[in-house]
Design a protein around this motif. Structure first.
Motif, PDB file in Angstrom:
ATOM      1  N   ILE A 209       0.978  -1.182   0.023  1.00 14.57           N
ATOM      2  CA  ILE A 209       0.015  -0.061  -0.205  1.00 14.57           C
ATOM      3  C   ILE A 209       0.879   1.258  -0.064  1.00 14.57           C
ATOM      4  N   PRO A 210       0.551   2.114  -1.059  1.00 12.75           N
ATOM      5  CA  PRO A 210       1.652   3.242  -0.991  1.00 12.75           C
ATOM      6  C   PRO A 210       1.172   4.518  -0.164  1.00 12.75           C
ATOM      7  N   MET A 211       2.484   4.951   0.334  1.00 10.89           N
ATOM      8  CA  MET A 211       2.102   6.315   1.211  1.00 10.89           C
ATOM      9  C   MET A 211       3.148   7.466   0.452  1.00 10.89           C
ATOM     10  N   TRP A 212       2.934   8.480   0.237  1.00  5.03           N
ATOM     11  CA  TRP A 212       3.732   9.587  -0.437  1.00  5.03           C
ATOM     12  C   TRP A 212       4.199  10.868   0.434  1.00  5.03           C
ATOM     13  N   PHE A 213       5.138  11.405   0.565  1.00  7.12           N
ATOM     14  CA  PHE A 213       5.333  12.612   0.984  1.00  7.12           C
ATOM     15  C   PHE A 213       6.767  13.043   0.641  1.00  7.12           C
ATOM     16  N   THR A 214       7.052  14.493   0.671  1.00 10.19           N
ATOM     17  CA  THR A 214       8.253  14.966   0.250  1.00 10.19           C
ATOM     18  C   THR A 214       8.886  15.412   1.557  1.00 10.19           C
ATOM     19  N   PRO A 215      10.043  15.124   1.926  1.00 13.54           N
ATOM     20  CA  PRO A 215      11.019  15.660   3.137  1.00 13.54           C
ATOM     21  C   PRO A 215      11.330  17.106   2.767  1.00 13.54           C
ATOM     22  N   ALA A 216      10.986  17.867   3.674  1.00 11.67           N
ATOM     23  CA  ALA A 216      11.466  19.434   3.274  1.00 11.67           C
ATOM     24  C   ALA A 216      12.945  19.483   3.996  1.00 11.67           C
ATOM     25  N   ARG A 217      13.333  18.899   4.823  1.00 11.85           N
ATOM     26  CA  ARG A 217      14.617  19.150   5.607  1.00 11.85           C
ATOM     27  C   ARG A 217      15.225  17.928   6.021  1.00 11.85           C
ATOM     28  N   GLU A 218      16.602  18.061   6.212  1.00  8.97           N
ATOM     29  CA  GLU A 218      17.347  16.697   6.576  1.00  8.97           C
ATOM     30  C   GLU A 218      16.981  16.465   8.100  1.00  8.97           C
ATOM     31  N   ILE A 219      16.946  15.211   8.291  1.00  9.61           N
ATOM     32  CA  ILE A 219      16.527  14.841   9.829  1.00  9.61           C
ATOM     33  C   ILE A 219      16.881  13.268   9.769  1.00  9.61           C
ATOM     34  N   GLU A 220      17.230  13.048  11.307  1.00  5.93           N
ATOM     35  CA  GLU A 220      17.336  11.765  11.664  1.00  5.93           C
ATOM     36  C   GLU A 220      16.488  11.438  12.629  1.00  5.93           C
ATOM     37  N   THR A 221      15.439  10.675  12.310  1.00  2.00           N
ATOM     38  CA  THR A 221      14.370  10.342  13.343  1.00  2.00           C
ATOM     39  C   THR A 221      13.867   8.936  13.484  1.00  2.00           C
ATOM     40  N   SER A 222      12.954   8.515  14.240  1.00  2.00           N
ATOM     41  CA  SER A 222      12.426   7.128  14.631  1.00  2.00           C
ATOM     42  C   SER A 222      11.137   7.084  13.786  1.00  2.00           C
TER      43      SER A 222
END
Length: 277
Positions: A209-222
């Motif tokens: 199942i697809p989900m889509w988004f565009t990261p706006a900034r660099e990040i390291e997250t959980s």
């Protein structure tokens, strides 16, 4: 100064004051705005009903009303208030939620047209694996009957398109480029949730199942599982790294080349056996 302003507008954001992590996606400000509208509405309801409760305690105190009144309220004010609440909730659904959902659906084609990064996120008890298409941008054929262990990508090793595919335990994406993550599972239902990206999707066994988004900034997250999936659910935490595009391209190229060399070597080793038979 605390950053408690909403990304849309200059009003105080109750969601940010309540601990909602900072947004790191292009569409996230719209999500935050909708959450804030709903929370302001809930605050208004809380204040309104609290004032009514306090008024009722004073107005109908036993010292002022020693004898019970069995006729009750003679006006329709409470009914009008309840109807008003229903109308506001309908406005939130029809005027905010449904148009936003429609807009999100329409952006899928935009992500495809902008050459989105495509990844498969595979959930299992209790972790995540990520299947990248490699440098050629083509996923190898997926045969779910080939599943051999938890989180198996089920790549058909005889399909040349899959020779440069690689599987890792950490999701990496480039900043500023759309990403389409196809979410799946090899055992039970999970939920793939990236809170700073304001996105989540259920992981259903046997489906992508697809989900889509565009990261706006660099990040390291959980990345967390948002669906109770067993005894180790609380420890089902993954990692997302959003990095510069050039660094991401170099990483894909290196990982893809290593996977292709390994798979081609395995195919060459099997060739004499196939010829002999």
């Amino acid at each position: 100064m605390l950053n408690i302003l909403a990304n849309k507008g200059d009003f105080i954001s109750p969601s940010r004051m309540g601990g909602l992590p900072e947004n790191f996606s292009v569409h996230g400000s719209d999500v935050d705005h909708l959450i804030d509208v709903i929370q302001w509405f809930m605050i208004a309801l809380f204040v309104g009903w609290t004032l009514f409760f306090l008024y009722s305690i004073v107005r109908f105190h036993h010292s002022k009303n020693p004898k019970a009144d069995y006729h009750g309220v003679k006006t329709h004010l409470s009914s009008h208030l309840e109807i008003g609440v229903v109308i506001v909730e309908a406005v939130l659904l029809l005027g905010f939620a449904l148009p936003f959902w429609s807009e999100r659906v329409d952006t899928f084609q935009d992500a495809v047209d902008r050459d989105a990064v495509r990844v498969r996120a595979i959930g299992f008890q209790f972790g995540w694996k990520y299947h990248y298409a490699g440098a050629d941008g083509k996923f190898g054929r997926i045969d779910r009957s080939l599943v051999s262990d938890s989180g198996d990508a089920c790549i058909d090793k005889d399909d040349p398109n899959g020779f440069d595919d690689f599987v890792v335990t950490e999701l990496k994406l480039p900043v500023g480029r759309p990403a389409i993550v196809n979410v799946s599972s090899t055992d039970v239902i999970h939920n793939y949730s990236i809170i700073p990206m304001r996105i989540q999707q259920d992981a259903i066994p046997g489906t992508d199942i697809p989900m889509w988004f565009t990261p706006a900034r660099e990040i390291e997250t959980s990345v967390v599982c948002g669906q109770l999936c067993g005894q180790g659910h609380g420890d089902m935490v993954g990692k997302l790294k959003v990095i510069k595009a050039a660094k991401f391209d170099a990483w894909v190229k290196e990982s893809s080349a290593a996977a292709k060399a390994k798979n081609e070597k395995a195919q060459q080793a099997l060739a004499p056996i196939a010829t002999h038979h």
